[in-house]
Design a protein around this motif. Structure first.
Motif, PDB file in Angstrom:
ATOM      1  N   GLU A  40       0.681  -1.330  -0.042  1.00  0.00           N
ATOM      2  CA  GLU A  40      -0.102  -0.025  -0.093  1.00  0.00           C
ATOM      3  C   GLU A  40       0.900   1.133  -0.052  1.00  0.00           C
ATOM      4  O   GLU A  40       0.448   2.363  -0.859  1.00  0.00           O
ATOM      5  CB  GLU A  40      -0.972   0.121   1.308  1.00  0.00           C
ATOM      6  CG  GLU A  40      -2.205  -1.083   1.151  1.00  0.00           C
ATOM      7  CD  GLU A  40      -2.895  -0.830   2.273  1.00  0.00           C
ATOM      8  OE1 GLU A  40      -4.150  -1.341   2.214  1.00  0.00           O
ATOM      9  OE2 GLU A  40      -2.348  -0.908   3.465  1.00  0.00           O
ATOM     10  N   GLN A  41       1.909   1.246   0.813  1.00  0.00           N
ATOM     11  CA  GLN A  41       2.747   2.361   0.799  1.00  0.00           C
ATOM     12  C   GLN A  41       3.624   2.525  -0.616  1.00  0.00           C
ATOM     13  O   GLN A  41       3.673   3.650  -1.215  1.00  0.00           O
ATOM     14  CB  GLN A  41       4.014   1.964   1.814  1.00  0.00           C
ATOM     15  CG  GLN A  41       3.436   2.323   3.167  1.00  0.00           C
ATOM     16  CD  GLN A  41       4.446   2.151   4.338  1.00  0.00           C
ATOM     17  OE1 GLN A  41       5.640   1.755   3.808  1.00  0.00           O
ATOM     18  NE2 GLN A  41       3.991   1.827   5.417  1.00  0.00           N
ATOM     19  N   THR A  43       2.053   1.754  -3.451  1.00  0.00           N
ATOM     20  CA  THR A  43       1.322   2.012  -4.440  1.00  0.00           C
ATOM     21  C   THR A  43       0.745   3.488  -4.159  1.00  0.00           C
ATOM     22  O   THR A  43       0.245   4.206  -4.817  1.00  0.00           O
ATOM     23  CB  THR A  43       0.164   0.979  -4.747  1.00  0.00           C
ATOM     24  OG1 THR A  43      -0.460   0.905  -3.298  1.00  0.00           O
ATOM     25  CG2 THR A  43       0.724  -0.276  -5.003  1.00  0.00           C
ATOM     26  N   GLY A  44       0.836   3.779  -3.021  1.00  0.00           N
ATOM     27  CA  GLY A  44       0.273   5.121  -2.491  1.00  0.00           C
ATOM     28  C   GLY A  44      -1.032   4.974  -2.297  1.00  0.00           C
ATOM     29  O   GLY A  44      -1.939   6.088  -2.391  1.00  0.00           O
ATOM     30  N   HIS A  45      -1.753   3.873  -2.173  1.00  0.00           N
ATOM     31  CA  HIS A  45      -3.197   3.689  -2.134  1.00  0.00           C
ATOM     32  C   HIS A  45      -3.592   2.581  -1.034  1.00  0.00           C
ATOM     33  O   HIS A  45      -2.888   1.687  -0.742  1.00  0.00           O
ATOM     34  CB  HIS A  45      -3.980   2.983  -3.283  1.00  0.00           C
ATOM     35  CG  HIS A  45      -3.851   4.155  -4.716  1.00  0.00           C
ATOM     36  ND1 HIS A  45      -4.739   5.153  -4.745  1.00  0.00           N
ATOM     37  CD2 HIS A  45      -3.141   4.204  -5.581  1.00  0.00           C
ATOM     38  CE1 HIS A  45      -4.558   5.888  -5.822  1.00  0.00           C
ATOM     39  NE2 HIS A  45      -3.542   5.314  -6.105  1.00  0.00           N
ATOM     40  N   THR A  46      -4.643   3.013  -0.207  1.00  0.00           N
ATOM     41  CA  THR A  46      -5.214   2.022   0.471  1.00  0.00           C
ATOM     42  C   THR A  46      -6.191   0.859  -0.262  1.00  0.00           C
ATOM     43  O   THR A  46      -7.162   1.363  -0.853  1.00  0.00           O
ATOM     44  CB  THR A  46      -6.232   2.590   1.707  1.00  0.00           C
ATOM     45  OG1 THR A  46      -5.388   3.709   2.448  1.00  0.00           O
ATOM     46  CG2 THR A  46      -6.692   1.562   2.599  1.00  0.00           C
ATOM     47  N   LEU A  47      -5.758  -0.279  -0.161  1.00  0.00           N
ATOM     48  CA  LEU A  47      -6.200  -1.378  -0.927  1.00  0.00           C
ATOM     49  C   LEU A  47      -7.450  -2.043  -0.203  1.00  0.00           C
ATOM     50  O   LEU A  47      -8.098  -2.668  -0.980  1.00  0.00           O
ATOM     51  CB  LEU A  47      -4.977  -2.226  -1.663  1.00  0.00           C
ATOM     52  CG  LEU A  47      -3.991  -1.824  -2.353  1.00  0.00           C
ATOM     53  CD1 LEU A  47      -2.776  -2.817  -2.585  1.00  0.00           C
ATOM     54  CD2 LEU A  47      -4.550  -1.145  -3.570  1.00  0.00           C
ATOM     55  N   GLN A  49     -10.351  -2.062   3.152  1.00  0.00           N
ATOM     56  CA  GLN A  49     -11.009  -1.371   4.060  1.00  0.00           C
ATOM     57  C   GLN A  49     -11.099  -2.415   5.441  1.00  0.00           C
ATOM     58  O   GLN A  49     -11.366  -3.555   5.286  1.00  0.00           O
ATOM     59  CB  GLN A  49     -12.553  -1.058   4.057  1.00  0.00           C
ATOM     60  CG  GLN A  49     -13.268  -0.396   5.115  1.00  0.00           C
ATOM     61  CD  GLN A  49     -14.571  -0.098   4.510  1.00  0.00           C
ATOM     62  OE1 GLN A  49     -14.973  -0.054   3.546  1.00  0.00           O
ATOM     63  NE2 GLN A  49     -15.202   0.242   5.558  1.00  0.00           N
ATOM     64  N   THR A  58     -11.064  -2.006  -1.272  1.00  0.00           N
ATOM     65  CA  THR A  58     -11.574  -0.488  -1.557  1.00  0.00           C
ATOM     66  C   THR A  58     -11.663  -0.429  -3.218  1.00  0.00           C
ATOM     67  O   THR A  58     -11.431  -1.599  -3.662  1.00  0.00           O
ATOM     68  CB  THR A  58     -10.554   0.359  -1.052  1.00  0.00           C
ATOM     69  OG1 THR A  58      -9.236   0.383  -1.848  1.00  0.00           O
ATOM     70  CG2 THR A  58     -10.077   0.253   0.217  1.00  0.00           C
ATOM     71  N   GLU A  59     -12.256   0.744  -3.434  1.00  0.00           N
ATOM     72  CA  GLU A  59     -12.539   0.970  -4.914  1.00  0.00           C
ATOM     73  C   GLU A  59     -11.174   0.838  -5.714  1.00  0.00           C
ATOM     74  O   GLU A  59     -11.034   0.238  -6.701  1.00  0.00           O
ATOM     75  CB  GLU A  59     -13.106   2.363  -5.265  1.00  0.00           C
ATOM     76  CG  GLU A  59     -13.311   2.637  -6.706  1.00  0.00           C
ATOM     77  CD  GLU A  59     -13.992   4.003  -6.683  1.00  0.00           C
ATOM     78  OE1 GLU A  59     -14.148   4.407  -8.035  1.00  0.00           O
ATOM     79  OE2 GLU A  59     -14.451   4.628  -5.668  1.00  0.00           O
ATOM     80  N   GLU A  60      -9.971   1.313  -5.006  1.00  0.00           N
ATOM     81  CA  GLU A  60      -8.540   1.035  -5.789  1.00  0.00           C
ATOM     82  C   GLU A  60      -8.260  -0.420  -5.782  1.00  0.00           C
ATOM     83  O   GLU A  60      -7.817  -0.862  -6.776  1.00  0.00           O
ATOM     84  CB  GLU A  60      -7.729   2.063  -5.107  1.00  0.00           C
ATOM     85  CG  GLU A  60      -7.980   3.525  -5.115  1.00  0.00           C
ATOM     86  CD  GLU A  60      -8.823   3.875  -4.046  1.00  0.00           C
ATOM     87  OE1 GLU A  60      -9.154   5.089  -4.129  1.00  0.00           O
ATOM     88  OE2 GLU A  60      -9.465   3.102  -3.346  1.00  0.00           O
ATOM     89  N   GLY A  61      -8.600  -0.966  -4.482  1.00  0.00           N
ATOM     90  CA  GLY A  61      -8.211  -2.465  -4.609  1.00  0.00           C
ATOM     91  C   GLY A  61      -8.838  -3.417  -5.694  1.00  0.00           C
ATOM     92  O   GLY A  61      -8.394  -4.137  -6.376  1.00  0.00           O
TER      93      GLY A  61
END
Length: 288
Positions: A40-41, A43-47, A49, A58-61
């Motif tokens: 996650e770090q 990619t810069g996204h929370t994957l 919840q 998440t939506e990104e995941g």
């Protein structure tokens, strides 16, 4: 982005918890959590919840699951292709089958194979879950239905006869009636079974008293006098305490299919096992 981290991402998405993902990947719980945070770090996204019910993408995941699965298939294809090039008769051979097939059909085959190729470690995987040949959960599988993937090399191995059995000391049930008798049938949650349909139609006045997804369990319960069971001859005829019924019609026979992934066709230990199976089936057809 490391493929090993993407593999962890997929395991969490499929299982819903860090613990289940760790067990599936044979890693520790802290390792899985640490690798997810690193991904996650990176990619810069929370994957995912984090919820009380587990990890939900998440939506990104969700947006990258399909792409991650493509990476997985590519990695597995590399593993299969390289494994299929192995020319020595060393290593592990994983065989998947139904519980009764593993207990009553495979033992003499495995005995011949193990004596001929002592350098191969053999694993027998049984149960109702279909182990994946594409993901190398098993190298070869035996099933009662054809394989539905075009990547699987398969052949119809043998047709097995089935019969109706009662405990050795039980009276004869009346075909077409069955009043006063009980039935032992198969759990149909994983599909329909022609032999079970035949059983209930052949003894319409008998009451179903027990269901099991394990033919060994069905046979043992039958030998205790609990009810009438339909079993493959290779199981029922070899199980102590059972008597096969001589009836006007017999349960439908079933085909056994043998399959392996096409990328594994050059794996020598697999080819040797297939040859052993083929020889045994040709040599002892009447015993099956």
């Amino acid at each position: 982005m490391e493929w090993s981290d993407v593999r962890i991402f997929l395991a969490i998405a499929r299982t819903g918890t860090l613990g289940a993902a760790a067990r599936a990947l044979h890693l520790s719980h802290p390792t899985v959590g640490r690798r997810l945070r690193a991904l996650e770090q990176a990619t810069g996204h929370t994957l995912f919840q984090r919820t009380a019910d587990g990890f939900i993408p998440t939506e990104e995941g969700n947006a990258v699951i399909a792409l991650a699965e493509q990476m997985e298939e590519g990695a597995l294809a590399i593993e299969r292709r390289l494994a299929g090039q192995e020319q020595d008769l060393q290593g592990t051979l994983r065989i998947s089958s139904a519980d009764w097939f593993g207990a009553y059909v495979l033992p003499p085959i495995i005995d011949d194979y193990a004596k001929a190729y002592p350098g191969v470690d053999i694993e027998i995987l049984t149960g109702t879950r279909l182990f994946s040949l594409a993901q190398r959960e098993a190298d070869i599988a035996f099933r009662i239905v054809p394989f539905d993937s075009p990547d699987i090399v398969q052949r119809r191995l043998v047709r097995l006869a089935y019969g109706a059995y009662v405990a050795a000391g039980s009276p004869e049930p009346a075909y077409g009636d069955g009043a006063g008798f009980r039935l032992i049938t198969h759990d149909t949650s994983t599909g329909q079974f022609p032999d079970i349909a035949w059983l209930t139609e052949s003894f319409p006045n008998a009451r179903t008293v027990l269901r099991s997804n394990n033919r060994n369990v069905q046979g043992r319960m039958c030998s205790q006098g609990i009810g009438i069971a339909v079993l493959p001859h290779v199981v029922g005829d070899r199980m102590a305490g059972l008597r096969r019924q001589d009836l006007p019609t017999e349960p439908p026979s079933r085909d056994i299919w043998m399959g392996y992934h096409r990328d594994m066709r050059r794996l020598q230990r697999l080819r040797a096992f297939i040859a052993t199976v083929t020889y045994y089936i040709t040599k002892t057809p009447l015993q099956l």
